[in-house]
Scaffold this motif. Structure first.
Motif, short mmCIF file in Angstrom:
data_model
loop_
_atom_site.label_atom_id
_atom_site.label_comp_id
_atom_site.label_asym_id
_atom_site.label_seq_id
_atom_site.Cartn_x
_atom_site.Cartn_y
_atom_site.Cartn_z
N UNK A 118 4.23 -11.67 -21.00
CA UNK A 118 5.22 -12.20 -20.05
C UNK A 118 4.94 -11.80 -18.60
N UNK A 119 4.70 -10.49 -18.35
CA UNK A 119 4.49 -10.11 -16.93
C UNK A 119 3.24 -10.72 -16.32
N UNK A 120 2.26 -11.02 -17.15
CA UNK A 120 1.01 -11.58 -16.61
C UNK A 120 1.24 -13.04 -16.20
N UNK A 130 -7.17 -15.51 -17.08
CA UNK A 130 -8.14 -14.78 -16.25
C UNK A 130 -7.59 -13.37 -15.97
N UNK A 131 -6.31 -13.29 -15.67
CA UNK A 131 -5.69 -11.98 -15.45
C UNK A 131 -5.71 -11.15 -16.73
N UNK A 132 -5.48 -11.80 -17.87
CA UNK A 132 -5.48 -11.08 -19.14
C UNK A 132 -6.77 -10.31 -19.37
N UNK A 149 -7.46 -7.69 -9.13
CA UNK A 149 -8.25 -8.92 -8.98
C UNK A 149 -9.04 -8.88 -7.67
N UNK A 150 -8.36 -8.53 -6.61
CA UNK A 150 -9.03 -8.53 -5.30
C UNK A 150 -10.17 -7.52 -5.26
N UNK A 151 -9.98 -6.37 -5.94
CA UNK A 151 -11.04 -5.36 -5.96
C UNK A 151 -12.25 -5.89 -6.72
#
Ligand code: ADP
Ligand code: TRP
Length: 324
Positions: A129-131, A96-98, A165-167
């Protein structure tokens, strides 16, 4: 879980035996934090897949790291200890972050840059990795992330991701903060570079007497004679004395350097003796858990159940917000 306490979370990759750089740079912090924080400590086995490609090796190293955690004094009554792969939700959140971050944003990450500037092709896993690490941190709602200096960028990237994400989907995750111990942020290896599994310059935390002796005796120094005055702050042996050697002996050694009279060979011998005194109680604890695998299994089962409950509730909220 105590609602009044802040939550701290950290992990180590099971990529080999931990060294004293890992201990003083990270693991010891975990032990210090277990009374004041709701503490989550895990074995980053998904992350280790970026470098460990044997299933057997990964399984063994993951188990060894759990033994190490217990041996250094992490108390399963106080800490939630688990394996990253016990919560596959982190990989779902990673996806989802990706979909929120761009390739140029990820290209700034040190681990990726180091590899590509050396002309080595990075896997998509290493790129990402960072995600994955951001997902590790935010899914259990961590406030604080105790890490070494090399990991600070990842925590910064986590904050950026949280804001994104929050935005996009409304207030969901907390922005975490890194906790670094400045004064000993980078521990030198036997060759004077940063101690690292990948440089072959380590003092293995739970090495045998012979291994530790060999490592300590091989610490690189300059060629000053015992009688000559030396600068302790420039000596790789002294850098480790500062971590291990108690007062008043430490001050005496410092004086021996500054005034001359203490040779590097003797300084190393004292370091070896002090190291063995320091590690013996932890070795005994490790042996106890080695001999009682049933207890270790139970600790891991309990850790898994606790973390799964926390993470599943959060993931449910995320899925609703993004429309899954
Ligand atoms: P390595 O470089 O040996 O592969 P890792 O990257 O697995 O070590 O590091 C695990 C943890 O230990 C990280 O939090 C890292 O910041 C810390 N750490 C590793 N090496 C050192 C060091 N030489 N000094 C201080 N902290 C370190
Ligand atoms: N990337 C960290 C390291 O190499 C290990 C890690 C994975 C981690 N996930 C984490 C550390 C979450 C802190 C929080 O050392």
């Amino acid at each position: 879980m105590n609602e009044k306490k802040k939550t701290a979370l950290s992990a180590i990759k099971p990529t080999g035996r931990p060294h004293i750089g890992n201990y003083f740079g990270a693991m010891r912090e975990f032990v210090n934090m277990q009374d004041t924080f709701n503490l989550y400590v895990f074995v980053a086995d998904y992350h280790a897949l970026t470098t460990v490609t044997s299933g057997k090796t990964l399984r063994e190293q993951s188990y060894d790291l759990i033994l190490d955690y217990l041996a250094i004094g992490l108390d399963p009554e106080k800490v939630i200890l688990y394996k990253q792969s016990d919560i596959p939700e982190v990989t779902e959140l990673m996806w989802i972050f990706d979909c929120l971050v761009t390739m140029p944003w990820l290209e700034r990450a040190h681990a990726f840059k180091d590899r590509t500037t050396k002309g080595i092709e990075a896997t998509v896993g290493l790129f990402n990795y960072p995600v994955l690490m951001a997902a590790d941190i935010v899914l259990p709602n961590a406030d604080l992330v105790p890490v070494g200096k090399d990991q600070v960028q990842h925590v910064e990237m986590t904050r950026e991701l949280v804001r994104k994400f929050n935005a996009q989907y409304g207030e969901t995750f907390k922005e975490p903060t890194e906790a670094i111990r400045e004064e000993l942020a980078i521990i030198p290896g036997t060759d004077g570079q940063k101690m690292s599994k990948s440089y072959g310059n380590i003092i293995p935390l739970f090495g045998t007497d012979a291994e530790i002796k060999k490592a300590i005796m091989s610490i690189v120094t300059d060629s000053k004679e015992p009688s000559e005055p030396k600068n302790p702050e420039e000596c790789n042996v002294f850098a480790i004395h500062k971590l291990i050697t108690p007062e008043p002996q430490l001050s005496e050694i410092r004086k021996g350097y500054l005034e001359g009279g203490l040779g590097y060979g003797d300084s190393k011998k004292m370091l070896l003796e002090n190291y063995l005194a320091f590690i013996t109680p932890m070795r005994e604890k490790r042996k106890y858990y080695e001999e009682n695998p049933g207890i270790v299994r139970q600790i891991l089962d309990e850790g898994r159940q606790k973390i799964q409950a926390i993470v599943r509730a959060k993931m449910k909220e995320v899925r609703e917000k993004v429309g899954l």
